[in-house]
Design a protein around this motif. Structure first.
Motif, PDB file in Angstrom:
ATOM      1  N   PRO A 216      40.782  45.052  28.121  1.00 33.46           N
ATOM      2  CA  PRO A 216      42.149  45.131  28.661  1.00 33.46           C
ATOM      3  C   PRO A 216      42.856  46.403  28.241  1.00 33.46           C
ATOM      4  N   PHE A 217      43.752  46.842  29.113  1.00 37.13           N
ATOM      5  CA  PHE A 217      44.500  48.082  28.912  1.00 37.13           C
ATOM      6  C   PHE A 217      45.772  47.838  28.106  1.00 37.13           C
ATOM      7  N   ASP A 218      46.429  46.687  28.341  1.00 34.01           N
ATOM      8  CA  ASP A 218      47.632  46.338  27.596  1.00 34.01           C
ATOM      9  C   ASP A 218      47.674  44.825  27.408  1.00 34.01           C
ATOM     10  N   MET A 219      48.761  44.333  26.876  1.00 37.16           N
ATOM     11  CA  MET A 219      48.825  42.909  26.537  1.00 37.16           C
ATOM     12  C   MET A 219      48.753  42.006  27.760  1.00 37.16           C
ATOM     13  N   LEU A 220      49.423  42.391  28.827  1.00 42.79           N
ATOM     14  CA  LEU A 220      49.383  41.558  30.026  1.00 42.79           C
ATOM     15  C   LEU A 220      47.977  41.524  30.605  1.00 42.79           C
ATOM     16  N   ASP A 221      47.283  42.646  30.559  1.00 43.29           N
ATOM     17  CA  ASP A 221      45.880  42.673  30.965  1.00 43.29           C
ATOM     18  C   ASP A 221      45.034  41.775  30.066  1.00 43.29           C
ATOM     19  N   ALA A 222      45.377  41.721  28.779  1.00 42.42           N
ATOM     20  CA  ALA A 222      44.601  40.918  27.840  1.00 42.42           C
ATOM     21  C   ALA A 222      44.634  39.440  28.227  1.00 42.42           C
ATOM     22  N   ALA A 223      45.775  38.969  28.691  1.00 41.12           N
ATOM     23  CA  ALA A 223      45.877  37.570  29.116  1.00 41.12           C
ATOM     24  C   ALA A 223      44.974  37.303  30.316  1.00 41.12           C
ATOM     25  N   LEU A 224      44.970  38.228  31.278  1.00 40.60           N
ATOM     26  CA  LEU A 224      44.108  38.046  32.442  1.00 40.60           C
ATOM     27  C   LEU A 224      42.642  38.144  32.053  1.00 40.60           C
ATOM     28  N   SER A 225      42.305  39.076  31.171  1.00 39.67           N
ATOM     29  CA  SER A 225      40.921  39.230  30.743  1.00 39.67           C
ATOM     30  C   SER A 225      40.414  37.947  30.097  1.00 39.67           C
ATOM     31  N   ASP A 226      41.249  37.325  29.294  1.00 38.01           N
ATOM     32  CA  ASP A 226      40.872  36.062  28.673  1.00 38.01           C
ATOM     33  C   ASP A 226      40.711  34.964  29.723  1.00 38.01           C
ATOM     34  N   THR A 227      41.627  34.948  30.688  1.00 37.29           N
ATOM     35  CA  THR A 227      41.581  33.927  31.739  1.00 37.29           C
ATOM     36  C   THR A 227      40.281  33.982  32.534  1.00 37.29           C
ATOM     37  N   VAL A 228      39.893  35.182  32.954  1.00 37.69           N
ATOM     38  CA  VAL A 228      38.692  35.294  33.796  1.00 37.69           C
ATOM     39  C   VAL A 228      37.423  35.057  32.987  1.00 37.69           C
ATOM     40  N   SER A 229      37.521  35.100  31.662  1.00 40.11           N
ATOM     41  CA  SER A 229      36.365  34.782  30.838  1.00 40.11           C
ATOM     42  C   SER A 229      36.181  33.276  30.682  1.00 40.11           C
ATOM     43  N   LYS A 230      37.223  32.518  31.001  1.00 37.60           N
ATOM     44  CA  LYS A 230      37.191  31.066  30.799  1.00 37.60           C
ATOM     45  C   LYS A 230      36.949  30.291  32.091  1.00 37.60           C
ATOM     46  N   PHE A 231      37.478  30.788  33.182  1.00 37.39           N
ATOM     47  CA  PHE A 231      37.406  30.071  34.451  1.00 37.39           C
ATOM     48  C   PHE A 231      36.530  30.855  35.435  1.00 37.39           C
ATOM     49  N   PRO A 232      35.941  30.152  36.417  1.00 34.84           N
ATOM     50  CA  PRO A 232      35.056  30.826  37.391  1.00 34.84           C
ATOM     51  C   PRO A 232      35.838  31.621  38.427  1.00 34.84           C
ATOM     52  N   VAL A 233      36.618  32.576  37.959  1.00 35.21           N
ATOM     53  CA  VAL A 233      37.427  33.427  38.823  1.00 35.21           C
ATOM     54  C   VAL A 233      36.646  34.700  39.116  1.00 35.21           C
ATOM     55  N   ASP A 234      36.492  35.015  40.389  1.00 30.23           N
ATOM     56  CA  ASP A 234      35.718  36.177  40.798  1.00 30.23           C
ATOM     57  C   ASP A 234      36.632  37.384  40.989  1.00 30.23           C
ATOM     58  N   ILE A 235      36.107  38.561  40.812  1.00 32.84           N
ATOM     59  CA  ILE A 235      36.906  39.781  40.930  1.00 32.84           C
ATOM     60  C   ILE A 235      37.236  40.137  42.377  1.00 32.84           C
ATOM     61  N   GLN A 236      36.466  39.659  43.357  1.00 29.46           N
ATOM     62  CA  GLN A 236      36.650  40.113  44.737  1.00 29.46           C
ATOM     63  C   GLN A 236      38.062  39.881  45.276  1.00 29.46           C
ATOM     64  N   PRO A 237      38.672  38.700  45.089  1.00 24.89           N
ATOM     65  CA  PRO A 237      40.034  38.547  45.602  1.00 24.89           C
ATOM     66  C   PRO A 237      41.023  39.545  44.991  1.00 24.89           C
ATOM     67  N   PHE A 238      40.821  39.909  43.737  1.00 24.74           N
ATOM     68  CA  PHE A 238      41.689  40.896  43.101  1.00 24.74           C
ATOM     69  C   PHE A 238      41.505  42.273  43.754  1.00 24.74           C
ATOM     70  N   ARG A 239      40.252  42.624  43.998  1.00 24.29           N
ATOM     71  CA  ARG A 239      39.990  43.890  44.702  1.00 24.29           C
ATOM     72  C   ARG A 239      40.623  43.873  46.090  1.00 24.29           C
TER      73      ARG A 239
END
Length: 439
Positions: A216-239
């Motif tokens: 993660p780049f900053d704290m808000l990114d850190a929360a998302l990074s943790d989230t995607v490590s826990k749940f089956p969230v794919d990167i494609q919708p974000f892209r």
């Protein structure tokens, strides 16, 4: 044109605000937040703290949903629910066959559903994994999630209250996704939008890749990074959401609904795909994972179409028309009529057809909300009911969406909340309308 943030995010007010981001801030080895708020609101997040009296701007009225499966037109996808959709392929005058936007989007749906199905087969169900460990401070994740919760509470109060019924893990994950979507939207629709270039969006996408790799780049990114490590969230919708921002930089007209549908998927439908893995599907649901994603997509499309119809006048002042050009022509209307801002019988008839389409998407979305995990239904129902009422307000304004902004009054919002809660208590049916025969 701002995005409709998810089939979860519900703005409580019509005030507009924003999140932007600067360079990362570090204190020794401790990672600090780099986000700043600017604009016209009440509070401002500066150096990681909410401060009173700062000016902010944030475009409201976005609710995220996903939109892969509900266009109006001819055919119907096999085993994809009872949707009336546009044809899956388009034949050009030269005889070339191209995939329609609806089919392109549906391919993404299949991939997201497959991810969740793999997790279910591995017997993990919706159990979350341990927090990722970031160097320097073991408390940083807790602080990062708290920050995301503060943002949600400030700018999406009704949704925030609904998330309090979720488990702590799901609640925090939804907050993290919400904040990333808001920040992405603000790149092209915030106070610094005039300075955003395609290169800036490329950098934002590269940063996203780092988030999914656990850097993660900053704290808000850190929360998302943790989230995607826990749940089956794919990167494609974000892209894909970032791709929608690119469209806003280079495109201000849409030839037909197929083009507009793809845009609505990019900027709003994507959020449903991000969120369903976190919200979870009710254990007793007989619906397929794929069909629940489809309903989330339908709500995303409905919400974004509602945004478009509400903001016709506002968008016109920016030189943007988010209405199908061919349908305008069929109604005897042109860009000049939009810029003139005069309500005529032709305009009223055109608006009635556009609103009819949006309501059909809402109808399809309703079929999937009941299939969600019981703790996740209330914020979704609240967003659906309240956003749908915006269409009623446009009608009440005699279809004048040029210089009158349709909004749901606070009393009507308060009345809708207990209704949404009552609907959230209804369990999935034994025989779901979204279920399909299993081989």
């Amino acid at each position: 044109m701002s995005v409709a943030l998810l089939w979860v995010v519900l703005p409580i007010s019509e005030v507009t605000n924003s999140i932007a981001f600067l360079e990362p801030v570090r204190e020794g080895s401790r990672l600090l937040d780099s986000s700043r708020f600017v604009g016209r609101g009440k509070n401002c997040l500066c150096n990681g703290r909410l401060e009173k009296g700062k000016q902010q701007r944030w475009n409201s009225g976005y609710l995220n949903g996903d939109s892969r499966n509900c266009c109006l037109g001819g055919s119907r996808l096999k085993n994809r629910g009872k949707f009336s959709v546009i044809p899956n392929v388009v034949v050009s005058p030269a005889g070339e066959i191209a995939m329609s936007s609806e089919q392109k989007v549906y391919d993404v749906v299949l991939k997201q559903a497959a991810l969740v199905n793999r997790q279910l087969r591995s017997r993990e169900d919706w159990d979350v994994k341990p927090d990722i460990v970031l160097p320097g401070n073991l408390n940083i994740l807790s602080e990062a999630y708290d920050r995301c919760g503060e943002v949600c509470a400030e700018y999406a109060q009704t949704f925030y209250l609904g998330t309090m019924l979720m488990t702590p893990e799901r609640r925090r994950a939804i907050w993290a996704i919400y904040v990333w979507c808001r920040r992405t939207d603000e790149l092209v629709d915030g106070p610094n939008a005039s300075h955003i270039t395609p290169t800036a969006l490329d950098r934002w996408e590269a940063r996203l890749e780092d988030v999914f790799r656990g850097h993660p780049f900053d704290m808000l990114d850190a929360a998302l990074s943790d989230t995607v490590s826990k749940f089956p969230v794919d990167i494609q919708p974000f892209r894909d959401m970032i791709e929608g921002m690119r469209m806003d930089l280079k495109k201000s007209r849409y030839k037909n609904f197929d083009e507009l549908y793809l845009y609505c998927y990019y900027v709003a439908g994507t959020v449903g795909l991000m969120s369903v893995p976190v919200m979870g599907i009710a254990p007793e649901s007989k619906a397929t994972v794929e069909s629940v994603y489809n309903a989330a997509l339908a709500l995303g499309i409905a919400n974004q179409l509602t945004n478009i119809l509400r903001d016709v006048g506002e968008d016109a002042t920016r030189g943007r028309i988010y209405l199908p050009q061919d349908e305008l022509a069929q109604a005897g209307l042109s860009d000049e009529d939009i810029f003139a801002g005069k309500v005529t019988d032709q305009w009223r008839n055109f608006m009635k057809q556009q609103m009819k389409r949006a309501r059909k998407f809402f109808d399809e979305a309703e079929k999937g909300v009941t299939e969600l995990n019981s703790a996740s239904r209330w914020p979704v129902w609240a967003s659906l009911l309240l956003y749908r009422q915006i269409l009623d307000e446009i009608e009440a304004n005699d279809y004048n969406n040029f210089d009158r902004r349709a909004y749901v009054s606070k009393p009507k919002k308060l009345l809708a909340l207990p209704m949404a809660y009552a609907k959230s208590l209804v369990p999935p049916r034994t025989s779901s309308p979204l279920a399909k025969g299993m081989s």
